[in-house]
Design an enzyme around this catalytic site. Structure first.
Site, PDB file in Angstrom:
ATOM      1  N   CYS A 184       4.269   5.533   8.991  1.00  0.00           N
ATOM      2  CA  CYS A 184       4.969   5.902   9.738  1.00  0.00           C
ATOM      3  C   CYS A 184       5.813   5.284  10.101  1.00  0.00           C
ATOM      4  O   CYS A 184       4.863   4.529  11.033  1.00  0.00           O
ATOM      5  CB  CYS A 184       4.594   7.204  10.551  1.00  0.00           C
ATOM      6  SG  CYS A 184       6.704   7.345  11.571  1.00  0.00           S
ATOM      7  N   ASP A 191       0.866   7.828   6.324  1.00  0.00           N
ATOM      8  CA  ASP A 191       1.213   8.649   5.224  1.00  0.00           C
ATOM      9  C   ASP A 191       0.729   8.996   4.134  1.00  0.00           C
ATOM     10  O   ASP A 191       0.796   8.355   3.519  1.00  0.00           O
ATOM     11  CB  ASP A 191       3.346   9.008   5.588  1.00  0.00           C
ATOM     12  CG  ASP A 191       3.813   9.406   6.191  1.00  0.00           C
ATOM     13  OD1 ASP A 191       3.692  10.064   7.299  1.00  0.00           O
ATOM     14  OD2 ASP A 191       4.581   8.173   6.784  1.00  0.00           O
TER      15      ASP A 191
END
EC number: 1.7.1.13
Length: 276
Positions: A184, A191
């Site tokens: 992120c 992620d």
């Protein structure tokens, strides 16, 4: 960090508001990230959609009895804005103590608010748990390349120079990997995702593709822009007749994001994978 994201609720402590508050939605313009890739709204070489799945949707009936459901949101890939994910979650939480007479009223409210934030009509589908219970999990199409032997020495940026192909062979194939990871750009949280590449063009070297996917491992960017970067890098290399890049990311905060970019008409089954 995306400059607009600095002002979003992501990465900050937030008050959880339990009554309907559409102002919680925080749109972020796609234009800056498109510009990083040399694109504008008028020059996008793909069509597509961002599928968001919400597993924590709840509201009240007029009697005060709660309802729970699962929602699917379809945000056009050419919409002026994405919706920052934490603000999306906070907005959905604001429905928790709000009474709606019918599920259709909930759907209409979501469509109006999300379309306003995205700057283009957003599709909304609300499903009961019983609708979904029998579906199971999906498998990705084509060959999984994750068992190939590769040597990796750098993870800090995507490395399109790793990609190679055989221009003497024109093929059509689907391949996929579950080793996609990026971070992120606001919180640096990981992620995790799976990615599918479908194309007709010069034969892509599978080991080079896997090494390229792994090179995203410490890269900081939003889900949508990672998929767009992969699409563009493959398009430059392969010069394909057709190309689709589709990623499905692991959920966070009850939401998962699944960007789809393609030269072809949208044709995708929004079904969750084992990690979703």
């Amino acid at each position: 960090m995306h400059p607009a994201a600095e002002h979003s609720p992501l990465g900050k402590s937030s008050e959880y508001i339990a009554t309907y508050t559409p102002s919680l939605l925080f749109p972020i313009s796609r234009a800056a990230k498109w510009a990083e890739l040399g694109l504008t709204a008028q020059t996008l070489p793909y069509q597509g959609v961002d599928f968001w799945n919400c597993y924590e949707l709840s509201w009240l009936l007029p009697s005060g009895k709660p309802v729970v459901a699962i929602a699917e949101f379809s945000i056009p890939a050419d919409s002026p804005n994405i919706i920052e994910s934490k603000s999306f979650k906070l907005y959905l939480n604001s429905l928790n103590q709000t009474a709606f007479a019918t599920v259709e009223q909930v759907q209409t409210t979501l469509e109006q608010d999300l379309s306003t934030a995205a700057g283009k009509p957003v599709g909304v589908r609300i499903r009961s748990l019983s609708d979904i219970e029998g579906e199971g999990v999906a498998t990705l199409p084509g060959v999984c390349i994750d068992d190939l032997d590769i040597t990796v020495s750098s993870y800090d940026r995507p490395q399109p120079e790793l990609l190679c192909c055989d221009e003497s062979q024109i093929i059509e194939e689907s391949v996929h990997s579950h080793l996609l990871k990026s971070n992120c750009p606001v919180t640096s949280q990981p992620d995790w995702g799976s990615v599918v590449v479908e194309y007709r063009g010069a034969a892509l070297d599978h080991s080079s593709l896997l090494a390229y996917i792994v090179s995203f491992r410490q890269h900081s960017d939003f889900h949508e822009q990672c998929v767009e970067r992969i699409f563009l890098d493959l398009q430059r290399l392969l010069k394909p007749e057709k190309l689709t890049v589709y990623a499905r990311y692991v959920r966070r905060g009850g939401l998962d994001i699944n960007p789809y970019r393609s030269t072809e008409t949208l044709d995708v089954n929004n079904r969750r994978l084992a990690r979703q």
